[in-house]
Design a protein around this motif. Structure first.
Motif, PDB file in Angstrom:
ATOM      1  N   PHE A  30     -10.844  11.460   6.471  1.00 28.67           N
ATOM      2  CA  PHE A  30      -9.748  11.463   7.441  1.00 28.67           C
ATOM      3  C   PHE A  30     -10.213  12.000   8.794  1.00 28.67           C
ATOM      4  N   ASN A  31     -10.998  13.065   8.763  1.00 28.40           N
ATOM      5  CA  ASN A  31     -11.449  13.663  10.016  1.00 28.40           C
ATOM      6  C   ASN A  31     -12.478  12.795  10.736  1.00 28.40           C
ATOM      7  N   ALA A  32     -13.126  11.879   9.997  1.00 25.82           N
ATOM      8  CA  ALA A  32     -14.068  10.971  10.654  1.00 25.82           C
ATOM      9  C   ALA A  32     -13.354  10.045  11.622  1.00 25.82           C
ATOM     10  N   ILE A  33     -12.089   9.763  11.377  1.00 22.70           N
ATOM     11  CA  ILE A  33     -11.299   8.895  12.254  1.00 22.70           C
ATOM     12  C   ILE A  33     -10.447   9.710  13.210  1.00 22.70           C
ATOM     13  N   PHE A  34      -9.717  10.661  12.667  1.00 18.54           N
ATOM     14  CA  PHE A  34      -8.789  11.445  13.476  1.00 18.54           C
ATOM     15  C   PHE A  34      -9.280  12.889  13.546  1.00 18.54           C
ATOM     16  N   ARG A  35      -9.705  13.294  14.708  1.00 17.33           N
ATOM     17  CA  ARG A  35     -10.190  14.664  14.896  1.00 17.33           C
ATOM     18  C   ARG A  35      -9.197  15.386  15.807  1.00 17.33           C
ATOM     19  N   PRO A  36      -8.204  16.033  15.222  1.00 16.97           N
ATOM     20  CA  PRO A  36      -7.132  16.622  16.036  1.00 16.97           C
ATOM     21  C   PRO A  36      -7.488  17.937  16.697  1.00 16.97           C
ATOM     22  N   TYR A  37      -8.684  18.472  16.401  1.00 11.03           N
ATOM     23  CA  TYR A  37      -8.995  19.798  16.923  1.00 11.03           C
ATOM     24  C   TYR A  37     -10.003  19.702  18.051  1.00 11.03           C
ATOM     25  N   LEU A  38      -9.612  20.196  19.213  1.00 14.48           N
ATOM     26  CA  LEU A  38     -10.516  20.199  20.353  1.00 14.48           C
ATOM     27  C   LEU A  38     -11.616  21.233  20.188  1.00 14.48           C
ATOM     28  N   TYR A  39     -11.318  22.295  19.454  1.00 14.20           N
ATOM     29  CA  TYR A  39     -12.308  23.325  19.206  1.00 14.20           C
ATOM     30  C   TYR A  39     -13.089  22.955  17.952  1.00 14.20           C
ATOM     31  N   PRO A  40     -14.408  23.162  17.906  1.00 11.93           N
ATOM     32  CA  PRO A  40     -15.196  22.738  16.744  1.00 11.93           C
ATOM     33  C   PRO A  40     -14.821  23.511  15.483  1.00 11.93           C
ATOM     34  N   VAL A  41     -14.654  22.784  14.377  1.00  7.17           N
ATOM     35  CA  VAL A  41     -14.362  23.392  13.084  1.00  7.17           C
ATOM     36  C   VAL A  41     -15.399  22.916  12.087  1.00  7.17           C
ATOM     37  N   THR A  42     -15.637  23.717  11.063  1.00 10.44           N
ATOM     38  CA  THR A  42     -16.622  23.377  10.035  1.00 10.44           C
ATOM     39  C   THR A  42     -15.967  23.414   8.663  1.00 10.44           C
ATOM     40  N   PRO A  43     -16.395  22.540   7.727  1.00 10.10           N
ATOM     41  CA  PRO A  43     -15.833  22.551   6.376  1.00 10.10           C
ATOM     42  C   PRO A  43     -16.196  23.838   5.648  1.00 10.10           C
ATOM     43  N   VAL A  44     -15.367  24.219   4.698  1.00 10.78           N
ATOM     44  CA  VAL A  44     -15.614  25.402   3.869  1.00 10.78           C
ATOM     45  C   VAL A  44     -15.492  24.994   2.409  1.00 10.78           C
ATOM     46  N   ASP A  45     -15.799  25.951   1.511  1.00 10.36           N
ATOM     47  CA  ASP A  45     -15.600  25.690   0.080  1.00 10.36           C
ATOM     48  C   ASP A  45     -14.135  25.372  -0.146  1.00 10.36           C
ATOM     49  N   THR A  78       0.852  -1.189   0.000  1.00 14.33           N
ATOM     50  CA  THR A  78       0.000   0.000   0.000  1.00 14.33           C
ATOM     51  C   THR A  78       0.886   1.237   0.000  1.00 14.33           C
ATOM     52  N   LYS A  79       0.706   2.052  -1.017  1.00  8.83           N
ATOM     53  CA  LYS A  79       1.511   3.271  -1.133  1.00  8.83           C
ATOM     54  C   LYS A  79       0.764   4.425  -0.492  1.00  8.83           C
ATOM     55  N   ILE A  80       1.463   5.204   0.290  1.00 14.36           N
ATOM     56  CA  ILE A  80       0.867   6.362   0.959  1.00 14.36           C
ATOM     57  C   ILE A  80       1.644   7.608   0.566  1.00 14.36           C
ATOM     58  N   LEU A  81       0.936   8.575   0.020  1.00 16.23           N
ATOM     59  CA  LEU A  81       1.487   9.890  -0.307  1.00 16.23           C
ATOM     60  C   LEU A  81       0.821  10.934   0.572  1.00 16.23           C
ATOM     61  N   GLY A  82       1.564  11.944   0.907  1.00 18.43           N
ATOM     62  CA  GLY A  82       0.960  13.068   1.598  1.00 18.43           C
ATOM     63  C   GLY A  82       0.154  13.906   0.623  1.00 18.43           C
ATOM     64  N   LYS A  83      -1.066  14.232   0.976  1.00 20.27           N
ATOM     65  CA  LYS A  83      -1.926  15.085   0.139  1.00 20.27           C
ATOM     66  C   LYS A  83      -2.295  16.322   0.945  1.00 20.27           C
ATOM     67  N   PHE A  84      -1.960  17.481   0.396  1.00 17.16           N
ATOM     68  CA  PHE A  84      -2.172  18.728   1.129  1.00 17.16           C
ATOM     69  C   PHE A  84      -3.450  19.395   0.637  1.00 17.16           C
ATOM     70  N   CYS A  85      -4.312  19.741   1.597  1.00 13.61           N
ATOM     71  CA  CYS A  85      -5.603  20.362   1.284  1.00 13.61           C
ATOM     72  C   CYS A  85      -5.675  21.733   1.945  1.00 13.61           C
ATOM     73  N   PRO A  86      -5.399  22.806   1.199  1.00 14.46           N
ATOM     74  CA  PRO A  86      -5.375  24.144   1.803  1.00 14.46           C
ATOM     75  C   PRO A  86      -6.778  24.664   2.097  1.00 14.46           C
ATOM     76  N   ASN A  87      -6.883  25.405   3.202  1.00 14.95           N
ATOM     77  CA  ASN A  87      -8.122  26.102   3.571  1.00 14.95           C
ATOM     78  C   ASN A  87      -9.336  25.170   3.543  1.00 14.95           C
ATOM     79  N   GLN A  88      -9.267  24.084   4.315  1.00 15.66           N
ATOM     80  CA  GLN A  88     -10.330  23.089   4.314  1.00 15.66           C
ATOM     81  C   GLN A  88     -11.359  23.306   5.414  1.00 15.66           C
ATOM     82  N   TRP A  89     -10.988  23.986   6.469  1.00 13.02           N
ATOM     83  CA  TRP A  89     -11.939  24.178   7.555  1.00 13.02           C
ATOM     84  C   TRP A  89     -11.871  25.620   8.055  1.00 13.02           C
ATOM     85  N   SER A  90     -12.917  26.009   8.737  1.00 10.46           N
ATOM     86  CA  SER A  90     -12.959  27.343   9.333  1.00 10.46           C
ATOM     87  C   SER A  90     -13.542  27.238  10.736  1.00 10.46           C
TER      88      SER A  90
END
Length: 637
Positions: free
Chosen positions: A166-181, A93-105
């Motif tokens: 990813f966030n369904a499994i790992f939720r690293p933010y203690l403060y609530p965040v919401t998805p954005v465009d 299984t190959k794993i690459l890092g995928k960067f998603c800018p400005n995903q939550w607010s």
């Protein structure tokens, strides 16, 4: 800084502790319920066992608590390059890092943030371990005078997963965040393939380079053998001969208006400076409030009024067009002038388009391979999608009147200039016919034309509530009246005062509660005022009344810069796009820092413009002369 290090350490411990015992069970449960894709689930199972990779993903993502929240830009780009280092294969299984800018607010009340920091100061572990810390402050009643801080964050995730998965499994933010465009996520291999169109463009541009190179070698060979029997086409395409012309200095003060070189080069530098400072809006700043305050200062108009330099180009273009046309058609009848109009248009089109077209081809092909960064493809697409969709408007020079997005916004000037050139014979033939016989009537006709276009520029925007057009052509159509040189000193004082007024009046109409009439009057009048002052500078310098100004503007270095000004105008936006599209972290805004950046842009633009001139502009000048000589056109600059 100590408090932020404590926060970072405790957040790391909290994140790892949250999933260490339950990760595998969560992944299996969500797979069974069909909420996570097959490929993503394989990668998540591995991450449950490889905490080092998971830590790198988290470390490359944005954090809620970071330095300077109240002063910096509201979005954070994480660590793009750290995310791109994730490239491993585990159990097929190959794993690459995928960067998603400005995903939550998220929205944080500034007062609550202060309370949370105070709580951390006394009991940091208690504040974080129970999720009561910053959430507890969220339950308090918000005061009327509280200020909210809106934050946008980026995430680094496995390449087969979406941010939601990813966030369904790992939720690293203690403060609530919401998805954005969302801005599109990228990996190190995103859109790095060479397409068929790229190969075609590479072949076409490579063929041009090969022709120039061969002609240059032949030209150098004959030059050092001191033989003059060489084809003119070879000399015209030779970078050696064209380079000598480019860096040569002409001291002819009778047939050339030397001060125009200085005006042209200084104007392009001013435009580049103006656009450089505007790109700050596309970058995250650690002191964004300082930038906003700087924009509101009176002294900042030395940069923010740079758009006026375009009107200097309009004046110079119209002046040289009229001057050159009248010299060429001095002994031609009206019928001969009319018959030469089509070839005149052809000459102009071939004069402007090769360098512009080469920039266009590079932009839609190789440019995407040059830049890189979290927002690179976002900014690239914003600029390139209009180029591919509206290419015909771009090459027909009509995109400034199109309501949609433009391909390279700065090229609106070329569209407007070409449109004025197309309609110029209507006025030029009139001037050529009546210049010698009816000068008095001709001057009054031209004055009336100026007044008509000024009135159009004032009345149309004032009578329409939704009329906005910063790129029109009609408001820039101007002609000049000869001024008596006896009033030299008075006119210099008046001209410099008027130019200063134009520069800083913009501050009044933008920063104060001006009326719509104030704005429309300024928009309609500043261009003829500015161009009249530029006319006086040219007129007085040409006839020997310019003094120090003429000495400065006629400097030999400006001759070289003037020859490069067209390619500099064409290319500088592409260079700026590569810079702000590749931004990775917050930067500091200040006059000194921006001037250092500006000098870098200018030097890169000049160097690239030299190559562009030798490859695409100079050879076309020679070919244009051949075409003009063959069809007998009224060619003009």
């Amino acid at each position: 800084m100590k408090i932020y290090l404590i926060i970072l350490s405790l957040l790391l411990c909290e994140v790892i502790a949250n999933f260490e015992n339950e990760c595998s069970n969560k992944v299996l449960t969500l797979i069974n319920t069909g909420k996570i894709g097959y490929k993503c689930s394989d990668q998540l199972k591995i991450l449950c066992q490889r905490h080092d990779i998971l830590f790198t993903l988290w470390d490359a993502s944005s954090k809620l608590i970071r330095t300077g929240l109240t002063a910096a830009s509201n979005y954070d780009l994480g660590n793009f390059d750290l995310c791109m280092t994730i490239d491993t294969r585990i159990n097929d299984t190959k794993i690459l890092g995928k960067f998603c800018p400005n995903q939550w607010s998220t929205l944080i009340d500034e007062k609550k943030l202060e309370d949370f920091i105070a709580l951390l100061e006394f009991s940091p572990h208690s504040a974080l371990s129970t999720e009561d810390g910053i959430r507890k402050t969220n339950k308090e009643t918000t005061s009327d005078d509280s200020k909210n801080i809106t934050l946008l964050g980026s995430v680094c995730i496995p390449d087969s997963c979406s941010a939601e998965e990813f966030n369904a499994i790992f939720r690293p933010y203690l403060y609530p965040v919401t998805p954005v465009d969302k801005v599109d996520c990228v990996t190190k291999y995103t859109r790095r393939d060479f397409t068929v169109s790229d190969w075609i463009i590479a072949f076409a541009l490579g063929l041009v380079v090969l022709i120039i190179l061969c002609c240059t070698v032949v030209d150098i060979f004959y030059y050092y053998k001191k033989e003059d029997k060489i084809n003119e086409l070879i000399v015209g395409c030779s970078a050696f001969s064209n380079g000598r012309k480019l860096f040569s200095v002409n001291t002819d003060k009778i047939n050339q208006i030397q001060c125009m070189n200085g005006l042209r080069f200084l104007s392009i530098l001013w435009i580049i400076a103006y656009h450089t400072f505007l790109t700050v809006n596309f970058k995250p700043l650690m002191n964004q409030k300082d930038f906003f305050n700087w924009q509101k200062q009176l002294y900042s108009q030395y940069i923010l009024s740079g758009y006026i330099a375009v009107d200097t180009f309009f004046f110079l273009s119209g002046f040289l067009l009229t001057y050159g046309y009248l010299k060429q058609v001095e002994n031609k009848s009206i019928l001969q002038q009319i018959s030469g109009i089509p070839s005149m248009y052809l000459y102009r089109y071939l004069r402007l388009t090769p360098a512009l077209g080469a920039m266009y081809l590079v932009s839609i092909s190789f440019l995407r391979l040059i830049g890189n960064g979290p927002l690179w493809f976002h900014y690239y697409d914003v600029n390139q999608i209009p180029c591919t969709q509206n290419w015909w408007r771009f090459f027909l020079y009509i995109q400034n009147y199109y309501s949609g997005e433009m391909c390279y916004v700065q090229t609106w000037y070329l569209s407007a200039d070409m449109q004025m050139f197309v309609f110029s014979p209507l006025v030029l033939i009139l001037i050529a016919k009546y210049l010698k016989k009816e000068k008095k009537y001709l001057i009054w006709i031209l004055i009336c034309l100026v007044l008509i276009f000024v009135l159009i520029t004032v009345i149309v925007p004032y009578s329409s509530n939704d009329f906005v057009d910063n790129y029109d052509t009609h408001s820039r159509v101007r002609k000049r009246i000869k001024i008596n040189k006896v009033m030299n000193i008075i006119l210099w004082i008046v001209s410099l005062a008027a130019m200063t007024f134009v520069l800083y009046c913009n501050y009044y109409v933008t920063e104060y509660n001006h009326t719509k009439l104030d704005y429309t009057l300024y928009s309609g009048l500043y261009r003829p005022i500015w161009c009249t002052c530029i006319f006086w500078i040219v007129f007085s310098c040409y006839y020997g009344y310019g003094g120090f100004v003429n000495w400065f503007l006629s400097n030999s270095l400006f001759q070289i810069g003037g020859k490069l000004s067209y390619c500099m105008y064409v290319l500088h936006a592409m260079i700026l796009l590569i810079s702000f599209g590749s931004v990775r972290s917050n930067s500091y805004f200040g006059d000194y820092e921006m001037i250092i950046v500006l000098l870098g842009y200018v030097n890169i633009t000049i160097i690239l413009s030299i190559f562009w001139t030798l490859l695409f502009e100079a050879p076309m000048l020679m070919l244009n002369k051949k075409i003009a000589g063959f069809i007998g056109s009224n060619r003009t600059r």
